[in-house]
Write a protein that holds these residues in place. Structure first.
Motif, PDB file in Angstrom:
ATOM      1  N   CYS A 170      67.555  -5.600  26.260  1.00  0.00           N
ATOM      2  CA  CYS A 170      68.577  -6.589  25.891  1.00  0.00           C
ATOM      3  C   CYS A 170      69.326  -7.169  27.082  1.00  0.00           C
ATOM      4  N   THR A 200      73.655  -1.413  26.075  1.00  0.00           N
ATOM      5  CA  THR A 200      72.634  -2.237  26.716  1.00  0.00           C
ATOM      6  C   THR A 200      71.476  -1.371  27.191  1.00  0.00           C
ATOM      7  N   CYS A 201      70.318  -2.023  27.368  1.00  0.00           N
ATOM      8  CA  CYS A 201      69.129  -1.350  27.894  1.00  0.00           C
ATOM      9  C   CYS A 201      68.268  -2.406  28.578  1.00  0.00           C
ATOM     10  N   CYS A 254      65.549  -3.878  20.296  1.00  0.00           N
ATOM     11  CA  CYS A 254      65.679  -2.607  21.016  1.00  0.00           C
ATOM     12  C   CYS A 254      66.522  -1.659  20.185  1.00  0.00           C
ATOM     13  N   CYS A 257      69.477  -0.334  20.914  1.00  0.00           N
ATOM     14  CA  CYS A 257      70.907  -0.294  21.243  1.00  0.00           C
ATOM     15  C   CYS A 257      71.754  -0.547  19.997  1.00  0.00           C
ATOM     16  N   LYS A 275      70.005  -3.240  17.478  1.00  0.00           N
ATOM     17  CA  LYS A 275      69.699  -4.638  17.809  1.00  0.00           C
ATOM     18  C   LYS A 275      68.309  -5.059  17.324  1.00  0.00           C
TER      19      LYS A 275
HETATM   20 ZN   LIG Z   1      69.065  -2.806  24.257  1.00  0.00          ZN
END
Ligand SMILES: [Zn+2]
Length: 482
Positions: free
Chosen positions: A41, A37-38, A23, A25, A20
């Protein structure tokens, strides 16, 4: 009273990165909801964005290929609005200082009836995508909304055109040409079904000769060329109808209902968001040094339009062939390798446009998955050129090569497919056919020349397609005495 349509497009294209924009991901499509996801995001407090370098390179690649001025300094900005699929409460985009401005796109003259035309671009900027809301149920009691943040933070470029287009068809050709270039550059995968390329259209009409723009409406998120054309056509008709009946157009955002072939209002300008843009405090200005820009310019591939022109000149291909062979970079590379290795560009073009593209369509595969390498196809072309096999037999050999991976020469030798081109083998067959059809012979002697082809066909059938057609014709003529 005649009207003129004025159309500008805004295209969102997902950049082909593995991760992304802010980030680490994955951007892979089709994972279980919220698998990628993290804290960054999904917008948890305190999480900080870190800009993806590859995403920037891809955005700059698109910008320089489209002739834009890439700015040394651009600024990320917060676009504030609340929506459940935007957990931060803002989208990181670029506003007052975008990555690039200017440039444009030459529409090909051959595509449809629009003729050659240059459409200017306003700007290209980078931004992150939002998540996705999935709705379920209709009655209030069982209505549910699910949120999937896999798409949240996927890198996008937004490409904005000037309102230079004058028909729905022109807009569709622009979108198609832009898609071809982005895919060619490997900046975007062109997959409109998965939403990695989507288009918004700004449409207005004015009386012919008028220079002031009419009130525009925006049709959001159209994801096919055909729908884009239909949506714009519908909007143009609706605008004219309203004006002709003394009404006025309301500036608003509309959606296209493909099943009904109509657009409907999503929100009016009064309800429109005030995004309260301000520079993103968590990211420094984006600096593209002259050196980095030049490295990207140097690595640019030859673009489809240049390559099309070169194919016409260098390989003496008809414009139709050249256009078809430059639809994708993979097909252009495949054709060019085959043309060079066979030394017979026209034959290479015929094979690629015929059997190769047909096989791809039938199997739903891309050129990269075609199991016959250009060198192998060049081998088949050489055998046909030498007259070892006829073009009819060559198609069967191609099919066998496809399934077995064997070389053309091996298949011809092993299966005894070589063309029969010596008179001593063909003469007995010719005489047998002539003896078997005295009535046809009568007709030919009575002047019915068309019947001659029937005899050629019978001989070819008897030889299982291996008879040299030229020699068969000669021998038949001699046998009949015509
Ligand atoms: Zn993320």
């Amino acid at each position: 009273m005649s009207y003129e349509a004025v159309i500008g497009l805004e295209i969102h294209a997902q950049l082909l990165t593995a991760t992304k924009i802010f980030c680490g991901c994955s951007t892979a499509f089709g994972a279980p909801p919220n698998a990628h996801t993290c804290p960054v995001c999904v917008g948890l407090p305190g999480a900080l964005p870190v800009l993806n370098r590859t995403a920037v390179d891809l955005a700059v690649t698109a910008a320089v290929a489209l002739g834009c001025d890439v700015h040394e300094r651009s600024v990320f900005a917060r676009k504030n609005y609340f929506y459940p699929d935007l957990p931060k409460g803002y989208q990181i985009s670029q506003y007052e200082q975008p990555l690039a401005t200017g440039g444009g796109l030459q529409l090909p003259g051959e595509a449809g009836s629009v003729g050659e035309k240059f459409v200017r671009l306003t700007r290209i900027h980078m931004e992150e995508d939002a998540g996705k809301s999935l709705h379920e149920g209709f009655a209030d009691s069982d209505r549910k909304t699910y949120l999937d943040y896999n798409r949240s933070g996927v890198p996008l470029v937004e490409i904005v055109s000037e309102p230079d287009m004058r028909s729905a068809e022109e807009a569709a050709v622009f979108f198609e040409t832009l898609r071809q270039i982005l895919v060619w550059l490997r900046v975007n995968d062109g997959n409109m079904d998965e939403g990695s390329l989507r288009c918004d259209a700004n449409v207005s009409v004015r009386r012919r000769g008028e220079t002031k723009l009419g009130t525009k409406t925006e049709v959001k998120n159209v994801n096919s060329f055909r729908y884009l054309e239909k949506a714009i056509q519908y909007e143009i008709g609706r605008h004219i109808d309203v004006l002709e009946h003394g009404g006025r157009i309301v500036q608003e955002t509309r959606l296209f209902d493909a099943a009904q072939g109509k657009t409907y209002s999503m929100r009016s300008k009064e309800e429109a968001h005030d995004y309260r843009y301000f520079p993103e405090p968590d990211l420094p200005p984006l600096v593209i040094t002259d050196e980095r820009r030049r490295t990207i310019v140097d690595a640019l591939p030859e673009l489809p339009e240049q390559r099309r022109r070169r194919f016409i000149e260098q390989y003496a291909l008809p414009p139709y062939d050249a256009a078809l062979l430059t639809q994708t970079r993979g097909v252009a590379d495949y054709f060019e390798a085959t043309a060079q290795q066979s030394g017979n560009p026209k034959a290479a073009s015929n094979w690629v446009m015929g059997e190769v593209l047909r096989s791809m369509k039938e199997r739903g595969i891309e050129i990269e998955a075609v199991p016959i390498a250009p060198a192998a196809l060049a081998g088949l072309i050489a055998i046909v050129e030498k007259g070892t096999i006829s073009s009819t037999v060559a198609k069967d050999v191609f099919a066998t090569m496809y399934d077995s991976g064997r070389a053309a020469a091996d298949i011809v030798a092993a299966d005894g497919l070589a063309q029969i081109s010596d008179s001593s083998s063909l003469e007995p067959i010719v005489h047998k056919i002539v003896r078997a059809h005295p009535e046809i012979l009568e007709e030919i002697r009575a002047g019915k020349d068309r019947k001659f082809q029937f005899l050629v066909g019978q001989v070819m059938k008897e030889t299982k397609g291996k008879g040299d057609p030229k020699l068969v014709t000669e021998l038949l003529k001699a046998a009949i005495g015509t």
